[in-house]
Design an enzyme around this catalytic site. Structure first.
Site, mmCIF file in Angstrom:
data_model
loop_
_atom_site.group_PDB
_atom_site.id
_atom_site.type_symbol
_atom_site.label_atom_id
_atom_site.label_comp_id
_atom_site.label_asym_id
_atom_site.label_seq_id
_atom_site.Cartn_x
_atom_site.Cartn_y
_atom_site.Cartn_z
ATOM 1 N N VAL A 1 0.878 -1.170 0.000
ATOM 2 C CA VAL A 1 0.000 0.000 0.000
ATOM 3 C C VAL A 1 0.917 1.222 0.000
ATOM 4 C CG1 VAL A 1 -1.953 1.101 1.145
ATOM 5 C CG2 VAL A 1 -1.485 -1.320 1.567
ATOM 6 N N LYS A 2 0.782 2.052 -1.021
ATOM 7 C CA LYS A 2 1.672 3.221 -1.066
ATOM 8 C C LYS A 2 1.025 4.345 -0.266
ATOM 9 C CE LYS A 2 4.562 5.714 -4.361
ATOM 10 N NZ LYS A 2 5.808 5.665 -3.607
ATOM 11 N N VAL A 3 1.057 4.152 1.046
ATOM 12 C CA VAL A 3 0.403 5.099 1.954
ATOM 13 C C VAL A 3 1.472 5.987 2.595
ATOM 14 C CG1 VAL A 3 0.318 3.202 3.664
ATOM 15 C CG2 VAL A 3 -0.983 5.272 4.096
#
Ligand code: PMP
Length: 308
Positions: free
Chosen positions: A158-160
């Site tokens: 997840v590119k959070v």
């Protein structure tokens, strides 16, 4: 003509506004908890063609939508809306140079870390030159004392925004100890990735990179390199676990990512990699990568979106 920071334009909530007016509420979950998912998209200016090419836009939007899904965000934007917003704001800025665009979908409003909305987006194209300049031949890295986050806690897939706290810990520690950057191991003690990049090694003419299950981001540059190495250089990539000590005895190491492009690692933990100079395969991959992203080579035109 180059734009000063004061004149930059940002896409925010459907409008194109001055950077100074592109503000976020301090009480929003994005401001307090890093509750946002984003993409860092590179666009390269091709002087000969007077064209700006966005690289692998569809793959960025697929990953952004996957991040939104894993982050339990409503699927608010269509791919066409995501793409049109980027094109509109770049055109509004009249950029005719290499840029990195940050496209961020965030939790706005006054909620907390578990809020699912309201969802908002900004798109910020920022001029950014190419990373590799001949005077900087490569990086000196350490294996971080920090472990890469895993799919069992905060997934690296997840590119959070909040994930980058893990990257921050490793990068600042590495700089403090005199290195240029860090390389993470995962919870299995195998090599994962850099703080903002994926990693490849070369052993006996073969490329090796950790699998997507090794606590890494599913990097677009990584899959680009696997494809160009196979099709142009006829070098296969083996996706398998890498031990720390393999970095000491392999022939070449490099990091890759949309921002860093392809950067040789010449030294790990104080041990020279190979001969300590950027080597043949890394250099070839770097050259082909830069020709591909800038539209100089037309072998992979399918990956380029003309902005103008
Ligand atoms: N790993 C991490 C942690 C990153 O932040 C990045 C940069 N987005 C990468 C790998 C490389 O991904 P990409 O090639 O898609 O830019």
């Amino acid at each position: 003509m180059k734009k000063s920071i004061d004149n930059r334009l940002i896409w925010l909530d459907g409008k194109i506004v001055k950077l100074q007016d592109a503000t976020v509420n301090v009480l929003s979950p994005t401001a307090q908890f890093g509750a946002n998912v984003f993409e860092g998209i590179r666009c390269y200016w091709n002087e000969e063609e007077q064209q700006l090419y966005a690289f692998r836009l569809m793959e960025h939007y697929k990953r952004l939508k996957n991040s939104m899904k894993m982050f339990r965000m409503e699927d608010k934007y269509s791919v066409d809306e995501l793409k049109q917003g980027l094109i509109d704001v770049i055109k509004a800025n009249e950029y005719k140079e290499d840029i990195a665009a940050r496209q961020t979908v965030f939790i706005d409003g006054f909620g907390s870390w578990s809020s699912s909305g309201p969802i908002n987006m900004f798109i910020a194209p920022i001029p950014k030159g190419r990373t590799l300049n001949p005077s900087k031949l490569g990086m000196k890295c350490c294996i971080s004392s920090w472990q890469r986050i895993s799919d069992r806690n905060i997934s690296p897939k997840v590119k959070v925004g909040a994930n980058y706290i893990n990257s921050r810990m490793a990068q600042l520690e590495a700089l403090q100890n005199g290195y240029d950057s860090a390389i993470f191991m995962n919870e299995q003690g195998k090599i994962a990735e850099g703080p903002g990049s994926c990693l490849f090694i070369v052993r006996d003419g073969v490329l090796i990179t950790p699998p997507v299950t090794a606590s890494i981001l599913e990097s677009i540059t990584r899959s680009t390199i696997i494809e160009i190495a196979r099709d142009i250089l006829h070098i296969e990539t083996i996706e398998r676990d890498i031990d720390r000590t393999e970095l000491y005895i392999c022939d070449e190491v490099f990091l890759c990512g949309s921002a860093v492009e392809v950067v040789p690692v010449l030294n790990v933990d104080g041990i020279s990699v190979g001969h300590g100079n950027p080597s043949r395969i890394t250099q070839s991959i770097c050259d082909i990568y830069m020709d591909t992203v800038s539209g100089k080579s037309k072998d992979y035109e399918k990956w380029l979106t003309p902005i103008y």
